[in-house]
Design a protein around this motif. Structure first.
Motif, PDB file in Angstrom:
ATOM      1  N   PHE A  23      -3.639  -9.276 -11.281  1.00 21.44           N
ATOM      2  CA  PHE A  23      -3.655  -7.814 -11.339  1.00 21.44           C
ATOM      3  C   PHE A  23      -2.229  -7.350 -11.624  1.00 21.44           C
ATOM      4  O   PHE A  23      -1.425  -7.219 -10.702  1.00 21.44           O
ATOM      5  N   ASP A  28      -0.784  -4.636 -12.132  1.00 30.47           N
ATOM      6  CA  ASP A  28      -0.309  -3.455 -11.397  1.00 30.47           C
ATOM      7  C   ASP A  28       0.252  -3.830 -10.029  1.00 30.47           C
ATOM      8  O   ASP A  28       1.099  -3.117  -9.486  1.00 30.47           O
ATOM      9  N   TYR A  29      -0.232  -4.951  -9.464  1.00 35.42           N
ATOM     10  CA  TYR A  29       0.189  -5.369  -8.123  1.00 35.42           C
ATOM     11  C   TYR A  29       0.914  -6.712  -8.132  1.00 35.42           C
ATOM     12  O   TYR A  29       1.740  -6.972  -7.255  1.00 35.42           O
ATOM     13  N   ASP A  30       0.597  -7.581  -9.098  1.00 32.19           N
ATOM     14  CA  ASP A  30       1.013  -8.978  -9.035  1.00 32.19           C
ATOM     15  C   ASP A  30       2.158  -9.330  -9.966  1.00 32.19           C
ATOM     16  O   ASP A  30       2.565 -10.488 -10.029  1.00 32.19           O
ATOM     17  N   ALA A  86      -6.424  -8.091 -15.062  1.00 27.87           N
ATOM     18  CA  ALA A  86      -7.422  -7.087 -14.680  1.00 27.87           C
ATOM     19  C   ALA A  86      -6.766  -5.815 -14.161  1.00 27.87           C
ATOM     20  O   ALA A  86      -5.706  -5.856 -13.521  1.00 27.87           O
ATOM     21  N   ARG A  87      -7.404  -4.693 -14.458  1.00 30.15           N
ATOM     22  CA  ARG A  87      -6.984  -3.394 -13.916  1.00 30.15           C
ATOM     23  C   ARG A  87      -8.205  -2.683 -13.349  1.00 30.15           C
ATOM     24  O   ARG A  87      -9.215  -2.516 -14.037  1.00 30.15           O
ATOM     25  N   ILE A  88      -8.106  -2.270 -12.094  1.00 28.82           N
ATOM     26  CA  ILE A  88      -9.214  -1.595 -11.412  1.00 28.82           C
ATOM     27  C   ILE A  88      -9.155  -0.105 -11.712  1.00 28.82           C
ATOM     28  O   ILE A  88      -8.134   0.550 -11.487  1.00 28.82           O
ATOM     29  N   VAL A 107     -13.881  -2.019 -14.221  1.00 27.89           N
ATOM     30  CA  VAL A 107     -12.642  -2.792 -14.224  1.00 27.89           C
ATOM     31  C   VAL A 107     -12.389  -3.282 -15.645  1.00 27.89           C
ATOM     32  O   VAL A 107     -13.313  -3.751 -16.323  1.00 27.89           O
ATOM     33  N   ASN A 116     -10.478  -5.898 -18.382  1.00 28.63           N
ATOM     34  CA  ASN A 116     -10.105  -7.306 -18.346  1.00 28.63           C
ATOM     35  C   ASN A 116      -9.639  -7.773 -19.716  1.00 28.63           C
ATOM     36  O   ASN A 116     -10.174  -7.364 -20.751  1.00 28.63           O
ATOM     37  N   VAL A 141     -13.242 -11.932 -12.251  1.00 32.22           N
ATOM     38  CA  VAL A 141     -12.536 -10.690 -11.910  1.00 32.22           C
ATOM     39  C   VAL A 141     -13.364  -9.872 -10.919  1.00 32.22           C
ATOM     40  O   VAL A 141     -12.848  -9.404  -9.894  1.00 32.22           O
ATOM     41  N   VAL A 154     -12.158  -9.050  -7.117  1.00 33.41           N
ATOM     42  CA  VAL A 154     -12.024  -7.648  -6.702  1.00 33.41           C
ATOM     43  C   VAL A 154     -12.815  -7.408  -5.420  1.00 33.41           C
ATOM     44  O   VAL A 154     -12.331  -6.784  -4.473  1.00 33.41           O
TER      45      VAL A 154
END
Length: 414
Positions: free
Chosen positions: A222, A224-226, A282-284, A290, A292, A313, A317
């Protein structure tokens, strides 16, 4: 058979009947070997580079072969392939699913490929629901179900996500999140000093990933976070989380990042993933949606979609964020650049995770086997070609700048 009047006919040449399918931009050459086959067992590996090649073959992501699940099929595999200690019991399966990479190696599974096979079996044999054996190269093949809804698409029940088999991963660098997901806390991707300018001053990127097996090993990230440089996430997805339209340069950098990271992990991390790993970004958006992108192992490049990756994914999630997902749409954003309506629907049921989308029969034909040895590029060769292209582009830019400077000086003198 058409023969040029100036050419001597090669009467010994084989012709291989095939159909070509696509599902969310994943495209396949399918050969029907349910009744008989023009190719012997080991010839599938030799045919795969020709089927996938866009220059000396038909052109596709993978070669798919569908066979009857019977003693003859299993005996041929057991005789020529070193897959099993003992022949598995596949009596509950109607068919056997085979997928070959461009280099001739056999892959384990493919969600979009199975969805295309489901539509093919309906068209060719009138079969709307069947059990099919997958993961043939692994020590214990898996039997799942597939089906076709006609115009409404086809589906595959991939069962439950699992711990990645030990033959596909070395867990010394991982630790378990639960009984199915492993975490890799830090992978460091090294870039050249100016690769990411003017976007960031960093030349290294540390990432965190979640490994799960859905018929194929998938590392889910992810950005955005990772990502240690989270601002790069918007380049991966070609837009901001709010959905602002992408710029051309953002889209181009995103494709390069996906390829660079996926190639790096598959070429430099063989001590962790001895047979490679597919890498998902991946982006939620919300509970129902989502995005991918997937760099696929074996093919050594990003494809327009990947259904086993989509399931990986969705499952990560659900487990990671404790989100009560029973029905979710995975958006294959590379495919959606050409087909804005492309979507993979995933539903969790008591009997497993069911993926549904629309496959399309593109054309059918016969391939005349040519005496050409087609060799698939490796991940390192892809990177080398990419680097050469970038250097050439930089050289052209520099030459153009120098030429412009010379013209300005001449005009000033005049």
């Amino acid at each position: 058979m058409f023969i040029d009047k100036n050419e001597t006919a090669d009467v010994a040449a084989k012709t291989v009947p095939f159909v070509k399918y696509t599902s969310c931009g994943n495209n396949f050459v399918i050969v029907d070997a349910t009744e008989d086959s023009v190719l012997a067992e080991m010839e599938w590996s030799a045919f795969a580079p020709k089927a996938t090649s866009t220059t000396f073959g038909i052109g596709c992501d993978n070669l798919l072969v569908v066979q009857r699940s019977n003693a003859r099929t299993l005996d041929a595999i057991a005789k020529d392939r070193n897959y099993w200690d003992a022949k598995p019991d596949l009596s509950a399966a109607d068919y056997v699913f085979r997928m070959f990479e461009p280099n001739g190696e056999e892959a384990a599974c493919c969600g979009n490929g199975l969805i295309c096979i489901a539509d093919f079996l309906r068209r060719k044999h009138g079969v709307t629901v069947s059990n099919i054996a997958t993961e043939i190269p692994l020590s214990s093949p898996n039997i799942i179900s597939i089906g076709s809804l006609g115009y409404d698409g086809s589906w595959v029940n991939l069962g439950m996500p699992r711990h990645t088999p030990t033959q596909l991963v070395n867990r010394d660098s991982l630790h378990p999140l639960d009984e199915t997901i492993d975490i890799i806390e830090e992978l460091t991707i090294q870039f050249r000093r100016d690769d990411l300018k003017p976007y960031t001053d960093d030349s290294t990127l540390s990432i965190k990933g979640y490994l799960v097996f859905t018929g194929e090993p998938h590392l889910v990230i992810f950005p955005d976070y990772d990502f240690s440089v989270p601002e790069l996430a918007n380049f991966i997805f070609g837009a901001t989380p709010e959905g602002h339209a992408p710029e051309d340069r953002r889209r181009g950098l995103g494709a390069w990042l996906v390829h660079r990271i996926g190639s790096f992990i598959n070429s430099r991390c063989r001590h962790i993933f001895p047979e490679g790993v597919s890498v998902n970004f991946a982006r939620i958006h919300n509970l129902d949606s989502v995005s991918n992108r997937c760099f696929e192992r074996g093919i050594n490049r990003e494809t327009l979609a990947c259904s086993t990756g989509a399931l990986a994914v969705a499952y990560v999630v659900q487990q990671l964020f404790s989100m009560p997902i029973t029905n979710i749409n995975l958006l294959p954003i590379r495919c959606r650049e050409e087909d804005p309506d492309a979507v993979i629907n995933i539903q969790q049921t008591e009997n497993g995770w069911v993926l549904t989308t629309k496959p399309y029969l593109l054309f059918e034909g016969q391939y005349r086997m040519q005496p050409i040895n087609v060799v698939a590029p490796t991940a390192n060769e892809y990177l080398m070609a990419e680097s050469e292209a970038r250097l050439y582009k930089q050289q052209l830019t520099l030459e153009a700048a120098n030429s412009s400077s010379i013209r300005k000086r001449l005009m000033t003198k005049q």
